[in-house]
Scaffold this motif. Structure first.
Motif, PDB file in Angstrom:
ATOM      1  N   LYS A 105       3.431   2.451  -5.360  1.00  0.00           N
ATOM      2  CA  LYS A 105       2.470   3.144  -4.200  1.00  0.00           C
ATOM      3  C   LYS A 105       3.356   3.386  -2.489  1.00  0.00           C
ATOM      4  N   LYS A 106       3.367   4.417  -3.015  1.00  0.00           N
ATOM      5  CA  LYS A 106       4.423   4.882  -1.563  1.00  0.00           C
ATOM      6  C   LYS A 106       3.419   4.560  -0.085  1.00  0.00           C
ATOM      7  N   PRO A 107       3.463   4.062   0.878  1.00  0.00           N
ATOM      8  CA  PRO A 107       3.477   4.207   2.580  1.00  0.00           C
ATOM      9  C   PRO A 107       3.274   5.614   3.050  1.00  0.00           C
ATOM     10  N   THR A 108       2.314   6.043   3.538  1.00  0.00           N
ATOM     11  CA  THR A 108       2.135   7.276   4.608  1.00  0.00           C
ATOM     12  C   THR A 108       2.411   6.136   5.562  1.00  0.00           C
ATOM     13  N   GLU A 109       1.821   5.454   6.158  1.00  0.00           N
ATOM     14  CA  GLU A 109       1.754   4.495   7.331  1.00  0.00           C
ATOM     15  C   GLU A 109       2.117   2.722   7.258  1.00  0.00           C
ATOM     16  N   ILE A 110       2.119   2.344   8.103  1.00  0.00           N
ATOM     17  CA  ILE A 110       2.649   1.225   8.472  1.00  0.00           C
ATOM     18  C   ILE A 110       1.819   0.062   9.018  1.00  0.00           C
ATOM     19  N   PHE A 111       1.316  -0.404   9.152  1.00  0.00           N
ATOM     20  CA  PHE A 111       0.180  -1.462  10.501  1.00  0.00           C
ATOM     21  C   PHE A 111       0.154  -2.901  10.305  1.00  0.00           C
ATOM     22  N   LYS A 112       0.125  -3.339  11.438  1.00  0.00           N
ATOM     23  CA  LYS A 112       0.298  -4.947  11.796  1.00  0.00           C
ATOM     24  C   LYS A 112      -1.455  -5.224  10.992  1.00  0.00           C
ATOM     25  N   SER A 113      -2.255  -6.132  10.957  1.00  0.00           N
ATOM     26  CA  SER A 113      -3.573  -5.628  10.529  1.00  0.00           C
ATOM     27  C   SER A 113      -4.407  -5.988  11.954  1.00  0.00           C
ATOM     28  N   CYS A 114      -3.746  -6.069  12.653  1.00  0.00           N
ATOM     29  CA  CYS A 114      -4.885  -6.238  13.675  1.00  0.00           C
ATOM     30  C   CYS A 114      -4.536  -5.487  14.819  1.00  0.00           C
ATOM     31  N   ASN A 115      -3.981  -3.928  14.236  1.00  0.00           N
ATOM     32  CA  ASN A 115      -4.137  -2.123  14.866  1.00  0.00           C
ATOM     33  C   ASN A 115      -4.619  -1.616  14.786  1.00  0.00           C
ATOM     34  N   PHE A 116      -5.297  -1.902  13.207  1.00  0.00           N
ATOM     35  CA  PHE A 116      -5.428  -1.101  12.333  1.00  0.00           C
ATOM     36  C   PHE A 116      -7.272  -0.687  12.130  1.00  0.00           C
ATOM     37  N   SER A 117      -7.103   0.298  12.476  1.00  0.00           N
ATOM     38  CA  SER A 117      -9.072   0.906  12.208  1.00  0.00           C
ATOM     39  C   SER A 117      -9.179   1.969  11.053  1.00  0.00           C
ATOM     40  N   PRO A 118      -9.746   0.929  10.113  1.00  0.00           N
ATOM     41  CA  PRO A 118      -9.866   2.241   8.499  1.00  0.00           C
ATOM     42  C   PRO A 118     -10.303   3.100   8.645  1.00  0.00           C
ATOM     43  N   GLU A 119     -10.192   4.447   8.148  1.00  0.00           N
ATOM     44  CA  GLU A 119     -10.541   5.813   8.193  1.00  0.00           C
ATOM     45  C   GLU A 119     -10.833   6.321   6.951  1.00  0.00           C
ATOM     46  N   LEU A 120     -11.991   7.183   6.554  1.00  0.00           N
ATOM     47  CA  LEU A 120     -12.020   7.966   5.135  1.00  0.00           C
ATOM     48  C   LEU A 120     -10.964   8.051   4.753  1.00  0.00           C
ATOM     49  N   PHE A 121     -11.245   8.106   3.404  1.00  0.00           N
ATOM     50  CA  PHE A 121      -9.459   8.140   2.486  1.00  0.00           C
ATOM     51  C   PHE A 121      -8.301   7.391   2.388  1.00  0.00           C
ATOM     52  N   HIS A 122      -8.418   6.443   3.862  1.00  0.00           N
ATOM     53  CA  HIS A 122      -7.358   5.995   3.059  1.00  0.00           C
ATOM     54  C   HIS A 122      -7.225   4.993   2.186  1.00  0.00           C
ATOM     55  N   ASP A 123      -6.338   5.277   1.869  1.00  0.00           N
ATOM     56  CA  ASP A 123      -5.934   3.662   0.603  1.00  0.00           C
ATOM     57  C   ASP A 123      -5.197   2.673   1.326  1.00  0.00           C
ATOM     58  N   ILE A 124      -5.892   1.648   1.293  1.00  0.00           N
ATOM     59  CA  ILE A 124      -5.000   0.018   1.988  1.00  0.00           C
ATOM     60  C   ILE A 124      -4.545  -0.608   1.255  1.00  0.00           C
ATOM     61  N   ILE A 125      -3.419  -0.928   0.918  1.00  0.00           N
ATOM     62  CA  ILE A 125      -2.580  -2.246   0.562  1.00  0.00           C
ATOM     63  C   ILE A 125      -2.514  -3.126   1.742  1.00  0.00           C
ATOM     64  N   HIS A 126      -2.687  -4.048   1.169  1.00  0.00           N
ATOM     65  CA  HIS A 126      -2.121  -5.625   1.966  1.00  0.00           C
ATOM     66  C   HIS A 126      -0.969  -5.915   1.959  1.00  0.00           C
ATOM     67  N   ILE A 127       0.070  -6.144   2.349  1.00  0.00           N
ATOM     68  CA  ILE A 127       0.994  -6.564   2.181  1.00  0.00           C
ATOM     69  C   ILE A 127       1.801  -7.805   1.817  1.00  0.00           C
ATOM     70  N   LYS A 128       2.111  -8.959   1.472  1.00  0.00           N
ATOM     71  CA  LYS A 128       1.793 -10.375   1.516  1.00  0.00           C
ATOM     72  C   LYS A 128       3.294 -10.422   2.028  1.00  0.00           C
ATOM     73  N   THR A 129       3.816 -11.423   3.256  1.00  0.00           N
ATOM     74  CA  THR A 129       4.915 -11.420   3.577  1.00  0.00           C
ATOM     75  C   THR A 129       5.633 -11.991   3.150  1.00  0.00           C
ATOM     76  N   ASP A 130       6.602 -11.947   2.428  1.00  0.00           N
ATOM     77  CA  ASP A 130       7.672 -12.912   1.206  1.00  0.00           C
ATOM     78  C   ASP A 130       8.993 -13.014   2.033  1.00  0.00           C
ATOM     79  N   ASP A 131       9.523 -13.857   2.077  1.00  0.00           N
ATOM     80  CA  ASP A 131      10.756 -14.467   2.717  1.00  0.00           C
ATOM     81  C   ASP A 131      11.814 -13.469   1.399  1.00  0.00           C
ATOM     82  N   ILE A 132      11.826 -14.128   0.093  1.00  0.00           N
ATOM     83  CA  ILE A 132      13.014 -13.508  -0.148  1.00  0.00           C
ATOM     84  C   ILE A 132      12.951 -12.016  -0.165  1.00  0.00           C
ATOM     85  N   LYS A 133      12.461 -10.797  -0.292  1.00  0.00           N
ATOM     86  CA  LYS A 133      12.218  -9.408   0.052  1.00  0.00           C
ATOM     87  C   LYS A 133      12.287  -9.534   1.237  1.00  0.00           C
TER      88      LYS A 133
END
Length: 245
Positions: free
Chosen positions: A25-53
């Motif tokens: 699932k390729k992102p169309t947009e990336i946001f800091k969680s604190c900056n995001f305001s959900p809208e209709l038709f958003h497919d939200i994926i929470h990305i956990k910080t990974d030191d290796i990646k």
């Protein structure tokens, strides 16, 4: 529309960049969680910080592009623009296609917009290094409050460490509830859980000393408060002793 949300850390952003290449699932947009305001038709994926990646992305940027580009991305990441993370994603996608000369492509709107955001951050750093004023707490800790547009606390801390190497001081970003703390030759940035101002026990001697210095170095005949204030944004005035007299 697929949206990646992350914890707001730089390595969280780099983890999102990694996932944008390897996740189905390729992102169309990336946001800091604190900056995001959900809208209709958003497919939200929470990305956990990974030191290796995130380290793999960091190494990829320095090897395929250069260290300077990594530094510029970090400056851009500190921008107060809520859409900056999406812009960084677009910039890196383009950069990996063009190569190390990416930053010379200012005719490209993505590169130009990244450059503008970086300059805004750098300009505010320069201003804030001259505008910050400290008060003295009862425990002899120097304390200052700021409300910058951009998240510049990590960039200005080294400047004041060089200026005040033998002091203990705190710079408090009220907008983001962050504390830059310098003590015993070490410094950290901590996030407060509650929005408080640490000025309950201010010792006014330090403020009075600065006001005395300011008044004695000012030529009365040339004193022009209106002109003085015109050289600095109004948002800084309430944190400056000499302006608020």
């Amino acid at each position: 529309m697929i949206v990646y949300l992350y914890d707001g850390s730089f390595y969280g952003l780099l983890t999102c960049i990694y996932e944008s290449y390897y996740n189905a699932k390729k992102p169309t947009e990336i946001f800091k969680s604190c900056n995001f305001s959900p809208e209709l038709f958003h497919d939200i994926i929470h990305i956990k910080t990974d030191d290796i990646k995130s380290k793999k992305v960091e190494e990829g940027i320095t090897s395929k592009l250069n260290k300077e580009t990594l530094n510029l991305i970090y400056y851009a990441y500190l921008s107060g623009n809520k859409y900056i993370d999406t812009l960084i994603l677009k910039y890196l996608r383009l950069a990996f296609k063009i190569g190390p000369l990416i930053n010379s492509y200012l005719h490209n709107s993505i590169v130009l917009n990244i450059s503008k955001e970086i300059k805004k951050v750098q300009f505010e750093v320069h201003r804030m290094e001259g505008f910050i004023r400290f008060s003295s707490l009862e425990n002899n800790t120097l304390y200052s409050t700021i409300e910058p547009t951009n998240n510049i606390l990590p960039l200005i801390m080294p400047h004041f460490i060089n200026r005040l190497p033998n002091e203990t001081f705190v710079i408090h970003d009220l907008r983001r509830n962050l504390l830059g703390i310098y003590k015993n030759k070490k410094w950290i940035i901590e996030e407060l859980s509650d929005p408080v101002v640490l000025n309950d026990n201010i010792n006014d001697d330090f403020q009075e000393l600065f006001k005395t210095y300011f008044n004695h170095t000012t030529i009365k005949e040339r004193k022009n408060p209106r002109l003085q204030k015109s050289y600095m944004p109004k948002k800084y005035w309430k944190h400056m002793f000499e302006v608020n007299e």
